[in-house]
Scaffold this motif. Structure first.
Motif, short mmCIF file in Angstrom:
data_model
loop_
_atom_site.label_atom_id
_atom_site.label_comp_id
_atom_site.label_asym_id
_atom_site.label_seq_id
_atom_site.Cartn_x
_atom_site.Cartn_y
_atom_site.Cartn_z
N ASN A 165 0.82 -1.20 0.00
CA ASN A 165 0.00 0.00 0.00
C ASN A 165 0.87 1.27 0.00
N ILE A 166 1.96 1.23 0.79
CA ILE A 166 2.87 2.39 0.82
C ILE A 166 3.59 2.54 -0.52
N LYS A 167 3.96 1.38 -1.09
CA LYS A 167 4.62 1.39 -2.41
C LYS A 167 3.76 2.10 -3.43
N ASN A 168 2.45 1.99 -3.26
CA ASN A 168 1.53 2.63 -4.21
C ASN A 168 1.36 4.11 -3.93
N GLY A 169 2.16 4.65 -3.02
CA GLY A 169 2.15 6.09 -2.79
C GLY A 169 1.32 6.54 -1.61
N ASN A 170 0.76 5.59 -0.85
CA ASN A 170 -0.08 5.99 0.29
C ASN A 170 0.75 6.09 1.56
N GLU A 171 0.32 7.01 2.41
CA GLU A 171 1.04 7.21 3.67
C GLU A 171 0.53 6.20 4.70
N ASP A 172 1.42 5.73 5.61
CA ASP A 172 0.99 4.79 6.67
C ASP A 172 1.86 5.03 7.90
N LYS A 173 1.56 6.13 8.58
CA LYS A 173 2.38 6.48 9.76
C LYS A 173 2.16 5.49 10.90
N GLN A 174 0.93 4.94 10.97
CA GLN A 174 0.62 3.99 12.05
C GLN A 174 1.50 2.75 11.96
N LEU A 175 1.78 2.32 10.75
CA LEU A 175 2.61 1.12 10.58
C LEU A 175 4.02 1.37 11.12
N LEU A 176 4.57 2.55 10.78
CA LEU A 176 5.91 2.89 11.29
C LEU A 176 5.92 2.92 12.81
N ALA A 177 4.87 3.53 13.39
CA ALA A 177 4.79 3.63 14.85
C ALA A 177 4.69 2.24 15.48
N MET A 178 3.89 1.37 14.84
CA MET A 178 3.73 0.01 15.39
C MET A 178 5.04 -0.77 15.29
N LEU A 179 5.73 -0.65 14.17
CA LEU A 179 7.02 -1.36 14.01
C LEU A 179 8.02 -0.86 15.05
N ASN A 180 7.97 0.43 15.31
CA ASN A 180 8.84 0.99 16.35
C ASN A 180 8.55 0.37 17.70
N ALA A 181 7.25 0.23 18.01
CA ALA A 181 6.85 -0.36 19.29
C ALA A 181 7.32 -1.82 19.37
N ILE A 182 7.19 -2.55 18.28
CA ILE A 182 7.62 -3.96 18.27
C ILE A 182 9.14 -4.03 18.47
#
Ligand SMILES: [Zn+2]
Length: 424
Positions: A165-182
């Motif tokens: 989804n990000i590759k298609n140009g969409n933003e996903d800040k929640q995913l980055l935040a979740m990966l950080n938490a993990i």
């Protein structure tokens, strides 16, 4: 639960059979050919006598009692035995099969819950970014060794789908935040290196595609230099790791290269015009090796200016340091601070613990030599004479302190020299 139900049913069944037997006693007796016979029985030793006229036991002499006894044939006894065994077997089979059925149902329920929770794990990561809930579910299945690895496979799958989804140009800040938490949760857990490694790999990919999207925004806003710099970061972070990302970033950089260089040159030129050479040097530094002659020339001239200014600054500093040291030395030299008719005061710096003074006074007036401390309070009287006098005396002083040497005379001239001070 099922066992309890079966046990109750078995109990009811037994009660029912007993009741049936009780109700149909006579019929049963007839059917089973049970004959009744009266006998005399001993309550003490249980001996039985068919002779009803007997009153006392032949064994123990106890009074006998009359009793009715059922005579069952051996054949009937065998039949009854078989029926009882049959009933016991049926009950045992019922109990065992109920246990099996119960276990089967429990296992089916466990499998159902397992599959539901695996799917829930996927949904939590895919749609809700709820890492905390995911952990709770995995904890609840800690007894099932397969659950955790399977749940994490779902986690990776969900993340990878969001990366698309990000590759298609969409933003996903929640995913980055979740990966950080993990990442944070696993950073101190050395037993989960594989998970941490996989999460780190995905974090880099997510971050890189986000940055590529951001650089696209910069390009749209004609901020070519910012876009170029961000793409540089993406390339250096993914080198030898994600060739696809490196290629995308490199291609994009090449597209905007000319525009970016033009902006860099303009920025540096403004800084050079403002004589801010070190800023210009910093602006150009990262681009000097990118085969653009203008940038390289500007960088070199800015560097020369920076070096020249630095050399000047150092020379000035050295000169100031030399002056400061000279002033320090000068301050220690013997210095006349009062010189009026008949009175002279020297400020002196002691380089020894002994101050010695010698010379002479010629005349008929009063002649005195005093030492004052650094507060100009009286310290020592060295000479106090009238008329010609030869001076040769010394006194104890403190090395490294300032003193005042006060020489006074009326009608006469003096000639003195001393040691123990810095000198002139
Ligand atoms: Zn008896």
């Amino acid at each position: 639960m099922l066992i309890l139900v079966i046990s109750v049913i078995a109990f009811i069944l037994i009660c029912f059979i007993l009741n049936l037997i009780d109700k149909n006693k006579e019929k049963l007796k007839e059917k089973l050919k049970i004959q009744q016979q009266e006998v005399m029985s001993c309550p003490n030793c249980s001996a039985e006598y068919e002779d009803l006229s007997l009153k006392v036991c032949k064994n123990c002499n106890t009074s006998l009692e009359k009793k009715t006894k059922c005579n069952i044939s051996k054949k009937t006894k065998r039949k009854l035995f078989c029926v009882v065994i049959g009933i016991i077997l049926i009950i045992a089979v019922l109990i065992i099969s109920s246990i099996f059925i119960n276990n089967y149902i429990e296992e089916q329920e466990r499998i159902k819950k397992y599959n539901e929770d695996i799917n829930l794990c996927y949904e939590l990561i895919k749609d809700k970014s709820d890492w905390e809930e995911f952990k709770d579910i995995v904890d609840n299945h800690s007894q099932e060794t397969n659950f955790e690895p399977e749940a994490f496979e779902k986690l990776y799958q969900a993340i990878d789908e969001r990366i698309e989804n990000i590759k298609n140009g969409n933003e996903d800040k929640q995913l980055l935040a979740m990966l950080n938490a993990i990442k944070e949760d696993f950073s101190s857990d050395t037993t989960s290196n594989t998970i941490l490694q996989k999460i780190n790999e995905r974090y880099l990919i997510v971050n890189s595609y986000s940055n590529i999207n951001k650089s696209n925004e910069y390009i749209q806003g004609q901020k070519y230099k910012e876009a170029f710099d961000l793409l540089n970061t993406v390339i250096s972070q993914n080198k030898d790791k994600n060739q696809e990302i490196v290629n995308i970033a490199t291609n994009k950089q090449n597209e905007i290269k000319d525009n970016a260089f033009e902006q860099i040159i303009n920025e540096a030129q403004t800084q050079i015009n403002n004589q801010d050479y070190s800023s210009a040097q910093k602006t150009l530094e990262n681009y000097k090796d990118l085969e653009n002659q203008t940038i390289l020339d500007m960088y070199n001239s800015a560097t020369n200016e920076v070096n020249r200014i630095e050399a000047e600054r150092k020379a000035k500093e050295a000169e100031e340091e030399r002056k400061r040291k000279q002033a320090e030395i000068d301050a220690k030299k013997d210095k006349i601070i009062v010189d009026t008719d008949g009175k002279r005061i020297y400020k002196v710096y002691m380089t020894s613990n002994k101050f010695s003074i010698s010379g002479n006074f010629k005349g008929n007036g009063h002649f005195s030599v005093k030492l004052l401390d650094d507060n100009q309070d009286f310290y020592d009287l060295l000479v106090n004479e009238i008329g010609d006098y030869v001076v040769n005396t010394s006194t104890d002083v403190v090395k490294g302190n300032y003193y005042y040497l006060q020489i006074e005379c009326t009608r006469g001239t003096w000639n003195l020299s001393w040691s123990g001070t810095y000198g002139s």
